[in-house]
Design an enzyme around this catalytic site. Structure first.
Site, PDB file in Angstrom:
ATOM      1  N   LEU A  87       0.550  -0.917   0.240  1.00  0.00           N
ATOM      2  CA  LEU A  87       0.288   0.301  -0.277  1.00  0.00           C
ATOM      3  C   LEU A  87       0.960   0.771  -0.180  1.00  0.00           C
ATOM      4  CD1 LEU A  87      -2.538  -1.174   3.212  1.00  0.00           C
ATOM      5  CD2 LEU A  87      -3.130  -0.878   0.415  1.00  0.00           C
ATOM      6  N   GLY A  88       1.967   1.094   0.719  1.00  0.00           N
ATOM      7  CA  GLY A  88       2.907   1.838   0.250  1.00  0.00           C
ATOM      8  C   GLY A  88       3.880   2.061   1.210  1.00  0.00           C
ATOM      9  N   GLY A 132       8.174   5.429   6.692  1.00  0.00           N
ATOM     10  CA  GLY A 132       9.500   5.869   7.089  1.00  0.00           C
ATOM     11  C   GLY A 132      10.285   4.019   8.229  1.00  0.00           C
ATOM     12  N   VAL A 136       4.342  -0.907   4.186  1.00  0.00           N
ATOM     13  CA  VAL A 136       2.579  -1.387   4.457  1.00  0.00           C
ATOM     14  C   VAL A 136       1.627  -2.533   3.567  1.00  0.00           C
ATOM     15  CG1 VAL A 136       0.446  -0.643   5.623  1.00  0.00           C
ATOM     16  CG2 VAL A 136       2.544   0.637   5.990  1.00  0.00           C
ATOM     17  N   LYS A 156       2.277  -3.599   8.820  1.00  0.00           N
ATOM     18  CA  LYS A 156       3.086  -2.532   8.653  1.00  0.00           C
ATOM     19  C   LYS A 156       4.787  -3.630   9.702  1.00  0.00           C
ATOM     20  CE  LYS A 156       3.350   1.789   9.599  1.00  0.00           C
ATOM     21  NZ  LYS A 156       4.423   2.401   9.042  1.00  0.00           N
ATOM     22  N   ASP A 210       3.630  13.345  13.971  1.00  0.00           N
ATOM     23  CA  ASP A 210       3.911  13.302  12.856  1.00  0.00           C
ATOM     24  C   ASP A 210       2.390  13.177  12.308  1.00  0.00           C
ATOM     25  OD1 ASP A 210       5.160  13.351   9.617  1.00  0.00           O
ATOM     26  OD2 ASP A 210       5.452  11.295  10.730  1.00  0.00           O
TER      27      ASP A 210
END
Ligand SMILES: *[C@@H]1O[C@H](CO)[C@@H](O)[C@H](O)[C@H]1NC(C)=O
Ligand SMILES: *[C@@H]1O[C@H](CO)[C@@H](O)[C@H](O)[C@H]1NC(C)=O
Ligand SMILES: *[C@@H]1O[C@H](CO)[C@@H](O)[C@H](O)[C@H]1NC(C)=O
Ligand SMILES: *[C@@H]1O[C@H](CO)[C@@H](O)[C@H](O)[C@H]1NC(C)=O
Ligand SMILES: *[C@@H]1O[C@H](CO)[C@@H](O)[C@H](O)[C@H]1NC(C)=O
Ligand SMILES: *[C@@H]1O[C@H](CO)[C@@H](O)[C@H](O)[C@H]1NC(C)=O
Ligand SMILES: *[C@@H]1O[C@H](CO)[C@@H](O)[C@H](O)[C@H]1NC(C)=O
Ligand SMILES: *[C@@H]1O[C@H](CO)[C@@H](O)[C@H](O)[C@H]1NC(C)=O
Ligand SMILES: *[C@@H]1O[C@H](CO)[C@@H](O)[C@H](O)[C@H]1NC(C)=O
Ligand SMILES: *[C@@H]1O[C@H](CO)[C@@H](O)[C@H](O)[C@H]1NC(C)=O
Length: 839
Positions: free
Chosen positions: A527-528, A531, A535, A549, A646
């Site tokens: 998905l992405g 840092g 994921v 994750k 964040d």
């Protein structure tokens, strides 16, 4: 004097005073706040008429930079004097003071006070008791006695607009009196005389409103289509206004009204010939530009000539209709489309073989020479068009409901343009030969079948082969990883017993389960990249969808620490925080398993122009509120005081119902080691969201989260990234841009265009203001999240005025230590958290 003498006197004074006050206040209201003028009195320079509801005021004024005197009308409550009507715009008083009177024969007269020279007057009437009265609508009416209204007026200023259309004013024709009510711009801001810029209705064909520059048409609204003007698609979404178009034997006109009577809005033609709709903002004490025209290249009248189509999103903007070719290809190649296009094949009317091609989402072509028949249905309209050899196109005249009425064109179609939404269908007549494959494509079916089938078969084969290889690798890998995991940790479930003091029951998932669920962390499921690792999307054997994750292997954190941290996160339960479902510790692998969010993260929708329309204002507002509540919980209401550090659009996940869930909290400790050092030495976060004191000095507090929240709010409202560049001033970031707009009273210009103004103005302004309060330079000026939730949720809470935000320039200061800048360049998804146990 004796005290006995004094006493009664004082007492009498005390009794008299209230009476005196009453009398003066009555006098005051009689002399100042009158709304009528009779032949018995006059209105001299310095005096005014005020409408009964104190909305409008009429009197003598001089425009800025001029000594000429005019009789004009302005808003009583608008703090910037805004003249909406001038009686003697062409005939100023230039010598001495003037006087406005109404004569016994009912004529309004402006004259020079000493010489009695008449400067301006209205025609005489046959009234018995003529009275002039200023109504609360801003209409100055002349009629019989003080009960005069717009309906029984012998003369009214609404029939002679200046440059402003007020609510209830008519733009268009009174056919009985041959009256053409139109708006004409001021010559300059110091001279209200007639400029060559006019907004007027042309009643030929299907009536349309045009902007004129001298005798040239510069913009066209298109015909009224039952809901709105064909050329103003955004009109449909202006929920605060009602627009009306009236056509009958006596009158043809357009008018508007405002639903909320406390809102002040006007439509003007400005001194450079544009139409503008302005809305007064109490909060900033200024006029806000709500809408204007012309907007883009396609808005000028017929840039692409007859039978050309203008699409502002294309380059070049001009194209020919299907079945047409450029009339002069050389000019066309030079991007001059004004010659337009001609038919490839002439219509073949007699054999009745012609057909129609549908052009969707259009602004209807010029209807000045079109024919309208409101009694026909769309099908009848088609028949009518086919049966008349000169008919070139047809369209529905009233798209309200299922559509009715019929417009037919018999000439070339000029000034046709496309919209991305809210346009309307146009049916263009073509010879059968030019109708082409769109209506009838079976003849080349064989070829296209081959073109489709061959790649599909090949593709399937390749995918199957790759799938086999991957599957084999995955099985091998599971065995390998699992073996190592067992060696390191023994029975995974024993970990629970080490620190089994707490009641939270967080499942430990088996690595093989996750490998299966994510198809061995396949690229398709990724998905992405965060840092702290990628994921993945996964699907458990029971069909439940999860987000995984996978933490990077560089972690130095021990097993117990990781587990404690996970337990801490697991205890955070709030509908606006993403829910941790479990974790996985095996070998070097550490993974967190979350509920799956089908709508991905906010940034994927917000900053993608093709998807931003999914986020209407209600949704955006709900997202803002949700994030605020989630953050409040982290800061205050959970058992710990947690600073997210964040917060950003990519860390806000959206569930099925578009509810926001804050994610990526609680990670810093996993990697950070000693948290007190993290605070000062290692600045983690994302540029554009970091507060100045945090980015520069490493100092963070709940107020640094508030800053990030403010940035997020402004991003949600504007649909733009804080780090984007603004044409108005490339040196500014979104905060600087928003701040400038706010300062100048143009805050609504910040709002994402894809909302098309479909939003409650007050709510948007409130959110903008809260956003600006959150990004103020000094942390102590920023509100706490509990204040933010309060301010967002209550319409009555008064908000302080924001001060200048921190970091309003596009460049981030360079004092940030290198570790963080490295992280930022490596990944866009830094995450970190610090937890203070207890208070
Ligand atoms: C004042 O106005 C009158 C007519 O309105 C005009 O004839 C005269 O020239 C003007 N004087 C000046 C100084 O502009
Ligand atoms: C109306 O009255 C004014 C002054 O009272 C006069 O100059 C004018 O001639 C009158 N007009 C008519 C049509 O009676
Ligand atoms: C107008 O009247 C004022 C006094 O009322 C006088 O001072 C001025 O000279 C007069 N102006 C003209 C042009 O008659
Ligand atoms: C605007 O109205 C005036 C007065 O009725 C008329 O003379 C003028 O021709 C109109 N302008 C246009 C462009 O229709
Ligand atoms: C007139 O309105 C247009 C469009 O809003 C704007 O660009 C222009 O600057 C305005 N002109 C003046 C003189 O305000
Ligand atoms: C604007 O302010 C005026 C007076 O202060 C008030 O009457 C009016 O209701 C306000 N309008 C809005 C929309 O807040
Ligand atoms: C249409 O009719 C004409 C005669 O009027 C004939 O020459 C022509 O071939 C016909 N066209 C078609 C496509 O049938
Ligand atoms: C065909 O349309 C034209 C233009 O609209 C019109 O003038 C003409 O009368 C129509 N012919 C017939 C037969 O209806
Ligand atoms: C347009 O259609 C709607 C719904 O069918 C109808 O209510 C309305 O009166 C129509 N308008 C005109 C001008 O015919
Ligand atoms: C396809 O086009 C042919 C002529 O080109 C026509 O006879 C036929 O009716 C069309 N079919 C359809 C489904 O429109």
């Amino acid at each position: 004097m004796f005290p006995s003498e004094l006493e009664p006197k004082t007492m009498r004074k005390l009794h008299l005073r209230p009476c005196f006050l009453l009398l003066t206040s009555m006098l005051f209201s009689l002399t100042i706040a009158r709304d009528t003028l009779t032949p018995a009195d006059t209105l001299t320079d310095g005096e005014t008429l005020v409408s009964s509801g104190e909305k409008f005021e009429l009197g003598f004024f001089s425009p800025p930079g001029s000594t000429n005197k005019y009789v004009g009308l302005w808003y009583k409550k608008v703090t910037v004097q805004t003249i909406v009507m001038v009686l003697n715009r062409q005939n100023p008083i230039n010598s001495s003071t003037g006087v406005l009177t109404i004569t016994n024969n009912g004529s309004l007269v402006i004259s020079d006070q000493n010489s009695s020279r008449i400067i301006w007057s209205t025609p005489a009437t046959s009234l018995e008791n003529p009275v002039a009265r200023l109504l609360d609508t801003g209409n100055l009416v002349v009629g019989e006695d003080a009960s005069v209204s717009a309906d029984n007026a012998a003369w009214q200023s609404f029939d002679y607009p200046t440059d402003t259309l007020l609510p209830g004013m008519k733009l268009g024709w009174d056919l009985r009196r041959g009256l053409n009510r139109n708006l004409t711009a001021w010559l300059s801001s110091s001279d209200p005389a007639i400029a060559p810029y006019t907004m007027a209705m042309d009643i030929q064909g299907d009536p349309q409103i045009f902007l004129w520059s001298g005798s040239t048409r510069t913009w066209r609204t298109g015909p009224w289509n039952g809901l709105r003007y064909s050329g103003i698609p955004e009109m449909q979404t202006y929920s605060m206004f009602t627009f009306t178009y009236v056509t009958n034997q006596d009158e043809i006109y357009y008018t508007f009204n405002i639903r909320d009577q406390s809102i002040i809005s006007r439509l003007i033609v400005n001194q450079t010939g544009s139409a503008q709709r302005l809305v007064w903002l109490n909060q900033t004490g200024s006029w806000n530009l709500f809408w204007f025209a012309p907007k883009d290249q396609c808005d000028s009248v017929s840039p692409c000539g007859p039978n050309g189509v203008c699409d502002p999103n294309n380059s070049p903007i001009c194209d020919c209709l299907q079945g047409f070719v450029p009339k002069s290809p050389t000019n066309w190649a030079l991007r001059d489309g004004t010659d337009g296009c001609v038919r490839k094949t002439e219509l073949d009317c007699r054999n009745r073989t012609d057909g129609f091609v549908t052009v969707a989402e259009t602004k209807l072509p010029d209807t000045s020479s079109a024919t309208v028949d409101m009694s026909l249905s769309l099908d009848d309209c088609r028949t009518k068009c086919l049966s008349n050899c000169s008919c070139t196109a047809y369209a529905s005249a009233n798209i309200s409901g299922s559509g009715s009425g019929c417009i037919t064109w018999s000439t070339g179609l000029t000034d046709l343009r496309l919209y991305t939404y809210a346009g309307q269908d146009l049916y263009v007549r073509l010879a059968a030969k030019d109708l082409g494959s769109t209506s009838n494509g079976s003849h080349n079916g064989g070829a296209s079948m081959v073109a489709i089938v061959v790649p599909v078969v090949l593709g399937t084969l390749i995918i199957t082969l790759i799938g086999c290889c991957l599957w084999r690798r995955r099985r091998r890998r599971i065995r390998r990883v699992a073996r190592r995991g067992t060696m390191t940790f023994g029975d995974l479930h024993n970990i629970d017993e080490h620190s089994g003091k707490d009641e939270v029951d967080l499942p430990l998932l088996d690595l093989a389960t996750i490998v299966d669920a994510t198809d061995d962390f396949s690229m398709e499921n990724k998905l992405g990249e965060g840092g702290f690792g990628p994921v993945y999307k996964g699907k458990l054997a029971d069909g439940k969808e999860i987000g995984v994750k996978r933490l990077a292997k560089t972690s130095v954190q021990g097993c117990d620490e990781f587990k404690n941290e996970v337990m801490l996160i697991a205890k955070l339960q709030h509908r606006n925080l993403v829910q941790l479902l479990g974790c996985c510790i095996q070998g070097e692998e550490r993974m967190l398993v979350y509920e799956y969010m089908p709508n991905k993260s906010l940034d994927a929708l917000l900053f993608d122009k093709s998807k931003a329309a999914l986020l209407d204002w209600q949704t955006r507002h709900r997202i803002i509120m949700g994030i605020a509540r989630g953050l409040l919980y982290l800061h205050q209401d959970s058992r710990f005081r947690i600073i997210h550090r964040d917060l950003k659009a990519s860390n806000i996940l959206l569930d099925k119902e578009m509810n926001p869930k804050i994610s990526d909290f609680g990670m810093a400790r996993i990697f950070g080691g000693d948290e007190t050092e993290v605070n000062t030495r290692k600045v983690v976060g994302t540029y554009g969201y970091m507060s100045p004191e945090y980015a520069m000095d490493g100092i963070f507090s709940v107020k640094s989260d508030v800053f990030s929240f403010g940035v997020l709010v402004l991003e949600i409202i504007s649909g733009k990234k804080n780090r984007g560049i603004y044409l108005s001033d490339p040196k500014l970031n979104l905060l600087g841009h928003a701040w400038n707009l706010w300062k100048d009273g143009n805050a609504l210009e910040l709002v994402d265009e894809s909302l098309a103004f479909a939003f409650p103005m007050a709510e948007v302004l409130r959110c903008t203001k809260v956003g600006l309060l959150c990004v103020q330079e000094r942390p102590e000026d920023r509100p706490t999240m509990s204040n933010v939730v309060l301010m967002l949720g209550s319409e009555s809470a008064t908000l302080p005025n924001p001060r200048q935000p921190g970091f309003i320039t596009a460049r981030v200061p360079l004092e940030v230590d290198s570790s963080s800048s490295k992280q930022d360049s490596v990944s866009i998804n830094e995450i970190s958290v610090t937890m203070f146990e207890g208070r």
